[in-house]
Design a protein around this motif. Structure first.
Motif, PDB file in Angstrom:
ATOM      1  N   GLY A  34      -5.270  14.211   1.715  1.00  0.00           N
ATOM      2  CA  GLY A  34      -6.652  13.990   1.322  1.00  0.00           C
ATOM      3  C   GLY A  34      -6.830  13.021   0.179  1.00  0.00           C
ATOM      4  O   GLY A  34      -7.951  12.605  -0.106  1.00  0.00           O
ATOM      5  N   ALA A  35      -5.737  12.662  -0.518  1.00  0.00           N
ATOM      6  CA  ALA A  35      -5.837  11.722  -1.634  1.00  0.00           C
ATOM      7  C   ALA A  35      -5.917  10.294  -1.105  1.00  0.00           C
ATOM      8  O   ALA A  35      -5.491   9.993   0.010  1.00  0.00           O
ATOM      9  CB  ALA A  35      -4.642  11.885  -2.567  1.00  0.00           C
ATOM     10  N   ALA A  36      -6.483   9.423  -1.941  1.00  0.00           N
ATOM     11  CA  ALA A  36      -6.634   8.022  -1.538  1.00  0.00           C
ATOM     12  C   ALA A  36      -5.313   7.281  -1.747  1.00  0.00           C
ATOM     13  O   ALA A  36      -4.539   7.604  -2.650  1.00  0.00           O
ATOM     14  CB  ALA A  36      -7.738   7.358  -2.353  1.00  0.00           C
TER      15      ALA A  36
ATOM     16  N   LEU B  90       1.098  -3.479 -11.373  1.00  0.00           N
ATOM     17  CA  LEU B  90      -0.264  -2.967 -11.493  1.00  0.00           C
ATOM     18  C   LEU B  90      -0.567  -2.035 -10.322  1.00  0.00           C
ATOM     19  O   LEU B  90      -0.358  -2.394  -9.168  1.00  0.00           O
ATOM     20  CB  LEU B  90      -1.260  -4.143 -11.483  1.00  0.00           C
ATOM     21  N   ARG B  91      -1.041  -0.841 -10.633  1.00  0.00           N
ATOM     22  CA  ARG B  91      -1.414   0.142  -9.602  1.00  0.00           C
ATOM     23  C   ARG B  91      -2.923   0.366  -9.661  1.00  0.00           C
ATOM     24  O   ARG B  91      -3.467   0.655 -10.738  1.00  0.00           O
ATOM     25  CB  ARG B  91      -0.668   1.463  -9.798  1.00  0.00           C
ATOM     26  N   LEU B  92      -3.555   0.268  -8.517  1.00  0.00           N
ATOM     27  CA  LEU B  92      -5.004   0.384  -8.417  1.00  0.00           C
ATOM     28  C   LEU B  92      -5.370   1.258  -7.205  1.00  0.00           C
ATOM     29  O   LEU B  92      -4.582   1.362  -6.268  1.00  0.00           O
ATOM     30  CB  LEU B  92      -5.647  -1.002  -8.248  1.00  0.00           C
ATOM     31  N   PRO B  93      -6.555   1.858  -7.237  1.00  0.00           N
ATOM     32  CA  PRO B  93      -6.968   2.682  -6.084  1.00  0.00           C
ATOM     33  C   PRO B  93      -7.237   1.826  -4.846  1.00  0.00           C
ATOM     34  O   PRO B  93      -7.842   0.751  -4.932  1.00  0.00           O
ATOM     35  CB  PRO B  93      -8.276   3.359  -6.567  1.00  0.00           C
ATOM     36  N   GLY B  94      -6.734   2.294  -3.725  1.00  0.00           N
ATOM     37  CA  GLY B  94      -6.957   1.594  -2.461  1.00  0.00           C
ATOM     38  C   GLY B  94      -7.885   2.376  -1.558  1.00  0.00           C
ATOM     39  O   GLY B  94      -8.546   3.336  -1.968  1.00  0.00           O
ATOM     40  N   VAL B  95      -7.924   1.943  -0.306  1.00  0.00           N
ATOM     41  CA  VAL B  95      -8.792   2.592   0.689  1.00  0.00           C
ATOM     42  C   VAL B  95      -7.966   2.919   1.918  1.00  0.00           C
ATOM     43  O   VAL B  95      -7.210   2.064   2.398  1.00  0.00           O
ATOM     44  CB  VAL B  95      -9.961   1.665   1.082  1.00  0.00           C
TER      45      VAL B  95
ATOM     46  N   VAL C 103       0.858  -1.188   0.000  1.00  0.00           N
ATOM     47  CA  VAL C 103       0.000   0.000   0.000  1.00  0.00           C
ATOM     48  C   VAL C 103       0.893   1.235   0.000  1.00  0.00           C
ATOM     49  O   VAL C 103       1.747   1.377   0.869  1.00  0.00           O
ATOM     50  CB  VAL C 103      -0.934   0.021   1.218  1.00  0.00           C
ATOM     51  N   GLU C 104       0.701   2.091  -0.988  1.00  0.00           N
ATOM     52  CA  GLU C 104       1.487   3.321  -1.085  1.00  0.00           C
ATOM     53  C   GLU C 104       0.681   4.480  -0.508  1.00  0.00           C
ATOM     54  O   GLU C 104      -0.465   4.714  -0.903  1.00  0.00           O
ATOM     55  CB  GLU C 104       1.845   3.609  -2.543  1.00  0.00           C
TER      56      GLU C 104
END
Length: 459
Positions: free
Chosen positions: A384-386, A454-459, A377-378
């Motif tokens: 404020g960014a995810a 692969l980079r994807l949006p996290g929470v 997790v980066e």
């Protein structure tokens, strides 16, 4: 570019401005009223002395040395005390002047000479400069006694009493209004925060819905906010219905197109020796790939337009690892997985499994003995960014040159026809990642083969 201020800030600043204006105007009015009241009280005192002096002039019963002793004010006897009286006979060639001992051979100025007019009561009243540059409040009245002569009677008092009283009142008033203003401002802050709390709760609830932690706006809201919550929930429900209908249409279209294509391929297979049939089979395969690709894109687009859900990454990757080891058991491929326990994907599990599964399956096909999967997790660079998920799949195969990497990223391109597949895997991963706001990158792996990152949006 300046950031737009919040509604709470604008309301607070507006309330503060109005409060300051109202308190300032009220303070000025109260100060003026108190000053006028103080002046009236002072003037009544002067008028009392004035009437006493006029009575003494009109009925001089006492001998000259005892005249004007009935004023009862010791300050008239104290030199330059600020309290003075003066009687001037104005109907003689050389005016006769009698004055209090406090004047000490000096004279009071005349209000008539300063342009002050007589009031309805027949007196003049105003501020003058007295002996020793004192500020005096003075009242004078012309008196006509007929045969006994005409006189100008004047009484002056120290105006510092008025100024001191007014100044003290202003100090107390300022302190009181300052304390009142602070209390009112604190009350305004509380009211603004309390009044906007439901809106803040709606904002937080919508953020939870968008991140997948909730599905609807829940809880009780004030009557003014309740319609907004209802309409928002109705909009979410309508969006889900639209997506479900889109999924149904995509599935129906897939079945409607794939069945005729299968018939065409089967018919062409029975005439495999015919060049025309071979051409039909070739084009039918192309059509099948095109249909599969575009239907997959439509299905993906329908899913990601719905309000996001959250998927735990570790269970999905572990299930994928076990599945791939079973599929490639005969070749002895070992799949290693290292996953951050806090990793969560802002999307559906099916899409995560499809993207990661394509990458791991592709790595297993080309690997010699080992495939490594790492999920981290980066933290976001901007406040404020995810956060972003980083899924790295390495294999120890022969790897790919830059030209080959560009080729396999294109839809339907395969480097080795002996390997099973349609050539759509990496293309689907690319498309799906882009729809989620992520991306796929290929490079050399440290263990010798290809690295797919692969980079994807996290929470």
């Amino acid at each position: 570019m300046m950031r737009q201020s919040s509604l709470a800030t604008r309301l607070f600043l507006s309330a503060t401005a109005w409060l300051v204006v109202i308190l300032a105007i009220t303070g000025i009015v109260l100060s003026s009223v108190y000053r006028n009241a103080t002046e009236r009280a002072f003037d009544r005192r002067l008028n009392l002395y004035l009437r006493t002096l006029i009575a003494e002039v009109a009925t001089p019963d006492d001998p000259p040395d005892r005249q004007f002793q009935s004023l009862g004010e010791p300050l008239f006897e104290l030199p330059l005390s600020g309290w003075y009286w003066q009687i001037t006979r104005s109907d003689t060639e050389k005016p006769e002047v009698r004055a209090s001992r406090s004047l000490w051979d000096k004279k009071l100025p005349k209000l008539e000479e300063q342009g002050i007019e007589l009031t309805a009561a027949g007196i003049r009243i105003g501020y003058v400069e007295g002996p020793e540059n004192q500020d005096l409040r003075m009242v004078e009245r012309p008196v006509d006694l007929g045969a006994d002569g005409k006189f100008l009677v004047s009484v002056a008092g120290d105006a510092s009493e008025i100024f001191d009283e007014t100044r003290s009142f202003d100090y107390y008033l300022g302190g009181t209004f300052t304390a009142l203003g602070i209390v009112l401002l604190l009350t305004t802050v509380f009211q603004v925060n309390y009044g906007l709390a439901p809106l803040k709760r709606i904002s937080e609830s919508i953020a939870d819905i968008r991140s997948g932690r909730a599905e609807r706006l829940e809880g009780e809201f004030p009557v003014e906010i309740a319609p907004l919550a209802r309409e928002t929930n109705a909009l979410i429900d309508a969006n889900r219905e639209i997506v479900e209908r889109a999924r149904t249409h995509v599935g129906n279209l897939a079945h409607a197109i794939k069945t005729p294509l299968s018939v065409i391929v089967n018919e062409a297979t029975t005439h495999a020796a015919d060049p025309f049939a071979a051409k039909v089979m070739e084009q039918a395969d192309v059509m099948r790939d095109q249909v599969a690709h575009h239907l997959e894109r439509a299905r993906i687009a329908a899913r990601v337009t719905i309000v996001s859900t959250v998927t735990e990454v570790a269970p999905a990757i572990e299930a994928l690892r076990r599945t791939m080891e079973k599929i490639h058991r005969e070749r002895g491929i070992v799949v290693e997985a290292t996953v951050d326990p806090a990793a969560r994907f802002r999307g559906e599990r099916q899409d995560l499994e499809e993207m990661a599964g394509n990458l791991v399956d592709n790595a297993c096909k080309w690997a010699t003995s080992r495939v490594s999967v790492e999920v981290t997790v980066e933290t976001p660079a901007k406040p404020g960014a995810a956060p972003m998920l980083r899924i790295v799949v390495d294999d120890d195969g022969r790897g790919l040159s830059p030209a080959e990497r560009a080729q396999v990223s294109r839809r339907g391109q395969r480097l080795d026809e002996s390997k099973p597949g349609s050539g759509l895997g990496l293309s689907i991963v690319n498309d799906l990642a882009a729809l989620y706001g992520g991306h796929l990158a290929l490079s050399d792996a440290p263990i010798g083969g290809l690295r797919a990152e692969l980079r994807l949006p996290g929470v």
